[in-house]
Design an enzyme around this catalytic site. Structure first.
Site, PDB file in Angstrom:
ATOM      1  N   GLU A  97       2.084 -43.388  -3.191  1.00  0.00           N
ATOM      2  CA  GLU A  97       0.588 -43.161  -3.052  1.00  0.00           C
ATOM      3  C   GLU A  97       0.497 -41.391  -3.432  1.00  0.00           C
ATOM      4  O   GLU A  97       1.572 -40.880  -3.142  1.00  0.00           O
ATOM      5  CB  GLU A  97      -0.140 -43.273  -1.947  1.00  0.00           C
ATOM      6  CG  GLU A  97      -0.255 -44.824  -1.725  1.00  0.00           C
ATOM      7  CD  GLU A  97      -0.780 -44.783  -0.427  1.00  0.00           C
ATOM      8  OE1 GLU A  97      -1.531 -44.095   0.367  1.00  0.00           O
ATOM      9  OE2 GLU A  97      -0.533 -46.198   0.097  1.00  0.00           O
TER      10      GLU A  97
ATOM     11  N   LYS B 228      -0.387 -37.687  -2.201  1.00  0.00           N
ATOM     12  CA  LYS B 228      -0.697 -37.145  -0.792  1.00  0.00           C
ATOM     13  C   LYS B 228      -2.070 -36.184  -1.257  1.00  0.00           C
ATOM     14  O   LYS B 228      -1.758 -34.975  -1.847  1.00  0.00           O
ATOM     15  CB  LYS B 228       0.394 -36.565  -0.256  1.00  0.00           C
ATOM     16  CG  LYS B 228       0.223 -36.052   0.992  1.00  0.00           C
ATOM     17  CD  LYS B 228       1.571 -35.443   1.776  1.00  0.00           C
ATOM     18  CE  LYS B 228       1.555 -35.237   3.153  1.00  0.00           C
ATOM     19  NZ  LYS B 228       0.351 -34.158   3.390  1.00  0.00           N
TER      20      LYS B 228
ATOM     21  N   ASP C 198      -4.406 -33.323  -0.881  1.00  0.00           N
ATOM     22  CA  ASP C 198      -4.680 -32.228   0.208  1.00  0.00           C
ATOM     23  C   ASP C 198      -6.133 -31.836   0.614  1.00  0.00           C
ATOM     24  O   ASP C 198      -6.665 -31.329  -0.071  1.00  0.00           O
ATOM     25  CB  ASP C 198      -4.076 -31.032  -0.836  1.00  0.00           C
ATOM     26  CG  ASP C 198      -3.419 -30.086   0.219  1.00  0.00           C
ATOM     27  OD1 ASP C 198      -3.444 -30.326   1.465  1.00  0.00           O
ATOM     28  OD2 ASP C 198      -2.927 -29.045  -0.126  1.00  0.00           O
TER      29      ASP C 198
ATOM     30  N   TYR D 196      -6.870 -44.622   2.017  1.00  0.00           N
ATOM     31  CA  TYR D 196      -5.596 -44.784   1.978  1.00  0.00           C
ATOM     32  C   TYR D 196      -4.957 -45.741   2.923  1.00  0.00           C
ATOM     33  O   TYR D 196      -3.824 -45.991   2.956  1.00  0.00           O
ATOM     34  CB  TYR D 196      -4.772 -43.785   1.501  1.00  0.00           C
ATOM     35  CG  TYR D 196      -4.942 -42.495   2.587  1.00  0.00           C
ATOM     36  CD1 TYR D 196      -4.568 -42.614   3.891  1.00  0.00           C
ATOM     37  CD2 TYR D 196      -5.172 -41.250   2.198  1.00  0.00           C
ATOM     38  CE1 TYR D 196      -4.697 -41.776   4.895  1.00  0.00           C
ATOM     39  CE2 TYR D 196      -5.705 -40.272   2.945  1.00  0.00           C
ATOM     40  CZ  TYR D 196      -5.199 -40.297   4.495  1.00  0.00           C
ATOM     41  OH  TYR D 196      -5.353 -39.142   5.403  1.00  0.00           O
TER      42      TYR D 196
ATOM     43  N   LYS E  15       7.043 -33.952   0.132  1.00  0.00           N
ATOM     44  CA  LYS E  15       6.239 -32.899  -0.347  1.00  0.00           C
ATOM     45  C   LYS E  15       6.719 -32.059  -1.621  1.00  0.00           C
ATOM     46  O   LYS E  15       7.815 -31.867  -1.549  1.00  0.00           O
ATOM     47  CB  LYS E  15       5.909 -31.766   0.771  1.00  0.00           C
ATOM     48  CG  LYS E  15       5.016 -32.245   1.951  1.00  0.00           C
ATOM     49  CD  LYS E  15       3.917 -31.280   2.346  1.00  0.00           C
ATOM     50  CE  LYS E  15       3.409 -31.334   3.971  1.00  0.00           C
ATOM     51  NZ  LYS E  15       2.562 -30.544   4.247  1.00  0.00           N
TER      52      LYS E  15
ATOM     53  N   CYS F  91     -11.169   3.695   9.574  1.00  0.00           N
ATOM     54  CA  CYS F  91     -11.469   3.491   8.120  1.00  0.00           C
ATOM     55  C   CYS F  91     -10.616   4.577   7.239  1.00  0.00           C
ATOM     56  O   CYS F  91     -10.502   5.788   7.586  1.00  0.00           O
ATOM     57  CB  CYS F  91     -12.826   3.774   7.911  1.00  0.00           C
ATOM     58  SG  CYS F  91     -13.177   3.849   5.941  1.00  0.00           S
TER      59      CYS F  91
ATOM     60  N   CYS G  95     -13.085   7.316   5.593  1.00  0.00           N
ATOM     61  CA  CYS G  95     -13.805   8.233   6.241  1.00  0.00           C
ATOM     62  C   CYS G  95     -13.170   8.356   7.856  1.00  0.00           C
ATOM     63  O   CYS G  95     -13.963   9.125   8.534  1.00  0.00           O
ATOM     64  CB  CYS G  95     -15.185   7.683   6.308  1.00  0.00           C
ATOM     65  SG  CYS G  95     -15.637   6.174   7.087  1.00  0.00           S
TER      66      CYS G  95
ATOM     67  N   CYS H  55     -15.903  -1.136   8.490  1.00  0.00           N
ATOM     68  CA  CYS H  55     -16.392   0.271   8.518  1.00  0.00           C
ATOM     69  C   CYS H  55     -17.741   0.120   8.742  1.00  0.00           C
ATOM     70  O   CYS H  55     -18.406  -0.048   7.838  1.00  0.00           O
ATOM     71  CB  CYS H  55     -15.816   1.008   7.548  1.00  0.00           C
ATOM     72  SG  CYS H  55     -16.569   2.867   7.822  1.00  0.00           S
TER      73      CYS H  55
ATOM     74  N   CYS I 107     -19.722   6.530   4.535  1.00  0.00           N
ATOM     75  CA  CYS I 107     -18.429   6.447   4.055  1.00  0.00           C
ATOM     76  C   CYS I 107     -18.391   6.287   2.727  1.00  0.00           C
ATOM     77  O   CYS I 107     -19.190   5.592   1.934  1.00  0.00           O
ATOM     78  CB  CYS I 107     -18.024   5.025   4.673  1.00  0.00           C
ATOM     79  SG  CYS I 107     -16.144   4.553   3.991  1.00  0.00           S
TER      80      CYS I 107
HETATM   81  P1  AMP Z   1       0.624 -33.664   7.226  1.00  0.00           P
HETATM   82  O1  AMP Z   1      -0.637 -33.235   7.507  1.00  0.00           O
HETATM   83  O2  AMP Z   1       1.354 -32.761   5.991  1.00  0.00           O
HETATM   84  O3  AMP Z   1       1.510 -33.822   8.537  1.00  0.00           O
HETATM   85  O4  AMP Z   1       0.571 -34.901   6.264  1.00  0.00           O
HETATM   86  C1  AMP Z   1      -0.338 -36.167   7.041  1.00  0.00           C
HETATM   87  C2  AMP Z   1      -1.551 -36.097   6.479  1.00  0.00           C
HETATM   88  O5  AMP Z   1      -1.496 -36.452   5.108  1.00  0.00           O
HETATM   89  C3  AMP Z   1      -2.294 -37.297   7.021  1.00  0.00           C
HETATM   90  O6  AMP Z   1      -3.059 -36.741   8.146  1.00  0.00           O
HETATM   91  C4  AMP Z   1      -3.367 -37.427   6.130  1.00  0.00           C
HETATM   92  O7  AMP Z   1      -4.527 -36.498   6.190  1.00  0.00           O
HETATM   93  C5  AMP Z   1      -2.783 -36.978   4.582  1.00  0.00           C
HETATM   94  N1  AMP Z   1      -2.843 -37.922   3.416  1.00  0.00           N
HETATM   95  C6  AMP Z   1      -3.006 -37.700   2.246  1.00  0.00           C
HETATM   96  N2  AMP Z   1      -2.671 -38.636   1.446  1.00  0.00           N
HETATM   97  C7  AMP Z   1      -2.032 -39.605   2.164  1.00  0.00           C
HETATM   98  C8  AMP Z   1      -2.120 -40.969   1.878  1.00  0.00           C
HETATM   99  N3  AMP Z   1      -2.030 -41.483   0.762  1.00  0.00           N
HETATM  100  N4  AMP Z   1      -1.622 -41.738   2.659  1.00  0.00           N
HETATM  101  C9  AMP Z   1      -1.419 -41.269   4.170  1.00  0.00           C
HETATM  102  N5  AMP Z   1      -1.570 -39.998   4.360  1.00  0.00           N
HETATM  103  C10 AMP Z   1      -2.370 -39.097   3.448  1.00  0.00           C
HETATM  104 ZN    ZN Z   2     -15.508   4.154   6.246  1.00  0.00          ZN
END
Ligand code: AMP
Ligand code: ZN
Length: 665
Positions: free
Chosen positions: A111, A113, A115, A223, A310, A404, A407, A422, A428
């Site tokens: 899957e 991952k 972010d 997921y 990663k 600062c 000034c 500041c 300033c």
């Molecule tokens: P990390 O925060 O780097 O430890 O990675 C774990 C986190 O990845 C989990 O807590 C999820 O929030 C996130 N995550 C994103 N995509 C997925 C996925 N397909 N399956 C499981 N976790 C995922």
């Molecule tokens: Zn200043």
């Protein structure tokens, strides 16, 4: 004939289906207009029959302004993190270990991952009852109201075969496009930028006002599923079914049965991720069979049946030459790292943002350090680490300045934003010149002069603030070094021309903290002259859509300062525009004289601000909260339930848009 209750239920069911088609499948089956009509009808009925209130009605998607503190709740099953690796070797190890331990055929689901921010969604009787952040893994924050505004998260599960009670886990994300727009807006207002979509998502999901959350257009992917009612033993199949129940599940997941397939998937997405509309930072591999997952179990930190691989962010090693501290026009001090130029993702990087003091301390930076610079998901390159081994003896530790640099005034720290300012607003030079630069900029007064000219005129004592521009004389300019008649005349012409710049841009040009271009427009609409704005109370200001306490307070502070009031006065005496143009003022009537309105909900015909302006133009007043002094509530769709209750209690008349427009016809 249907009873109102039946009609409400039918509408809710229909809108849910359309939400699903639109937000989950991305295949709408009715026009936006049709959809709005259904929503409007439902809101109407809900306002009329508050007894059928339902926390999961589709009308909650727009959020409400009820403040809350997030309650901490325990997770049913702890939310573990994932074993993380950057090494392909460890992926191979993982696969072999799992095969050895299970000693049978193993399917692996690959899957993306995502972010973002992980979320646990609890459904009972198919209803979303709670949404909780991961927190420390055992307890998280209850952010249900905010999560309800995310359209791809079902409030009620659909289909007869949907489980009645289930926990769905997934990620809340902010697509790149939304992220970039949000940062652009923040930059305009000199607010600290979000470093990446993940931070922006985390910040959004903890906002107090779910209406703002609703505007931020967050998305989601599910997921993982937990519960006793899952249809099959396969994680993959269950997620596939979850799509029918209303969850958004990525189509990029893939079932693999060999290491080769797994590495193909990884390689593919390491390249392709650049083309996704949202950020991913790797891929996740999961054992498909739930029975096998159970047999493998978990350590105290993470499950043994999954691993996250990663992607390496693109990074480069280079030398930190110096750190400079820049003072902006609002006095905010930003640390910037000056680097030995280095090539990173195709561009030469010479500078990197250091954000704030906390970041500098966390990195333990010394001048001369070899530092890692990353671009990854971030727009502005940033320093992510120091090669401590390579540190030379004599490199001085980088410390945030206390005074600062422009000034010498001691800086003050804004704890909320971890930022230093500041406070010497009036004296300033960096702030003074910064304000003039802002004043003349294209989107403000559009006066044709660059920073060098401003520097020069400031050094020569010809301008101490922007109002002095309007007192400049030909003789002042023509004798300046490298100036001639033409350049002097051009500048004076440009200054003269700026006197016709409209009020909202003048307001923006003043450089009131947090009053960016859009905020200035809103303020100008709501307070059609500078006098009206100056006299507005905090409450009046906050009654304007999109104006929160912070902006309102900043406006109040500005006009409370005699120096700034005097500045405005001087600009006025030079003939700048300080009210909306004639056209929009001539329509003034006193049809709403002595009437106080509260505006609530979402409108069809005009924006909230336009209604405010209309009320003001017709002699009425607008207030932000319902009290016994309120005469009318102008209610759009989805009026806040708290306001509705109060209005009913006090017997205040609630009018629709149509009724209002008749009143001022
Ligand atoms: P990390 O925060 O780097 O430890 O990675 C774990 C986190 O990845 C989990 O807590 C999820 O929030 C996130 N995550 C994103 N995509 C997925 C996925 N397909 N399956 C499981 N976790 C995922
Ligand atoms: Zn200043």
């Amino acid at each position: 004939m249907k009873t109102p209750k039946e009609e409400i239920e039918e509408l809710r069911r229909q809108i849910r289906e359309h939400d699903y088609y639109y937000y989950v499948l991305a295949q709408p089956v009715i026009s936006d207009y049709e959809y709005d009509r259904l929503m409007h009808r439902l809101m109407e009925l809900e306002a009329q029959y508050p007894e059928y209130y339902d926390p999961n009605s589709p009308t909650v998607r727009v959020g409400s302004d009820i403040n809350k503190n997030f309650e901490q709740v325990e997770h049913r099953y702890p939310m573990l993190s994932l074993q993380n690796t950057y090494s392909p070797g460890e992926v191979t190890d993982f696969y072999n270990r799992v095969k050895r331990l299970l000693n049978e055929e193993v399917g692996i689901v690959c899957e993306l991952k995502f972010d973002g921010v992980s979320i646990s969604l609890i459904y009972e009787d198919k209803q979303l009852i709670r949404a909780v952040t991961r927190g420390d893994g055992r307890r998280g924050d209850d952010v249900t109201d905010n999560v309800r505004t995310i359209r791809s998260i079902p409030l009620v599960l659909r289909g007869d075969d949907a489980p009645s009670s289930i926990e769905a886990r997934g990620e809340i994300i902010m697509p790149w496009k939304v992220f970039e727009e949000l940062n652009k807006e923040r930059e305009e207002q000199e607010e600290p930028l979000f470093a990446n979509p993940r931070n922006a998502t985390a910040g959004t999901i903890k906002l107090q006002d779910s209406r703002v959350v609703a505007q931020r257009k967050l998305e989601s992917f599910i997921y993982y599923l937990l519960g006793d009612e899952l249809p099959t033993d396969s994680h993959f199949e269950n997620l596939t079914s979850a799509r029918k129940w209303g969850f958004r599940v990525s189509h990029e997941m893939k079932r693999c049965s060999t290491l080769e397939e797994i590495f193909d998937y990884i390689k593919y997405w390491d390249k392709e991720r650049k083309n996704l509309p949202f950020a991913i930072d790797g891929v996740v591999l999961k054992v498909d069979s739930l029975k096998q997952q159970e047999r493998l179990g978990a350590t105290s930190k993470f499950p043994r049946w999954a691993i996250a691989y990663k992607f390496n962010p693109e990074r480069a090693l280079t030398k930190l030459l110096s750190v400079t501290f820049q003072v902006g026009r609002t006095g905010a001090v930003t640390p910037v790292a000056n680097l030995e130029p280095v090539l990173l993702s195709g561009t030469v990087v010479k500078r990197a943002s250091l954000y704030n003091e906390d970041m500098i301390n966390a990195l333990d930076l010394h001048i001369g350090d070899m530092v890692y610079v990353e671009k990854g998901g971030e727009i502005i390159p940033k320093i992510t680490g120091v090669e401590k081994e390579a540190r030379s003896e004599d490199g001085e530790k980088v410390q945030f300045i206390k005074f600062c640099p422009e000034c010498g005034t001691p800086l003050v720290r804004d704890e909320d934003e971890a930022i230093y300012y500041c406070p010497n607003m009036e004296g300033c030079p960096a702030q003074i010149k910064g304000r003039i630069e802002h004043f003349v900029s294209r989107k403000a007064m559009n006066i044709d002069m660059g920073p060098e000219t401003i520097d020069l005129l400031y050094e020569k004592g010809l301008i101490k603030d922007a109002a002095d521009l309007y007192e400049l004389k030909f003789e002042d300019l023509v004798n300046l070094e490298r100036w001639g008649e033409t350049s002097a005349r051009n500048l004076l012409n440009s200054i003269e021309k700026s006197k016709s710049v409209p009020y909202e841009r003048v307001l923006f040009a003043l450089g009131i903290r947090y009053v960016g271009e859009t905020v200035a427009q809103k303020l100008a609409q709501a307070f059609p002259s500078i006098d009206a704005l100056e006299q507005a109370s905090l409450e009046d200001l906050m009654a304007v859509d999109g104006i929160g306490e912070r902006i309102a307070q900043s406006v109040k502070d500005y006009f409370a300062n005699p120096k700034f009031r005097d500045f405005v006065q001087r600009l006025r005496s030079h003939g700048l525009q300080f009210s909306l143009n004639q056209e929009s003022l001539t329509s003034k009537t006193d049809k709403l004289k002595d009437k106080t309105f509260v505006i609530s909900g979402i409108f069809k015909f005009h924006s909230r601000d336009e209604y405010k302006a209309l009320i003001a133009q017709n002699g009425g007043k607008v207030s932000s909260s319902v009290s016994k002094n309120t005469d009318y509530i102008l209610a759009g769709e989805n009026m806040g339930p708290a306001k509705l209750e109060k209005a009913n209690q006090l017997g205040i008349k609630i009018i629709t848009e149509e009724e209002f427009l008749k009143m001022i016809e």
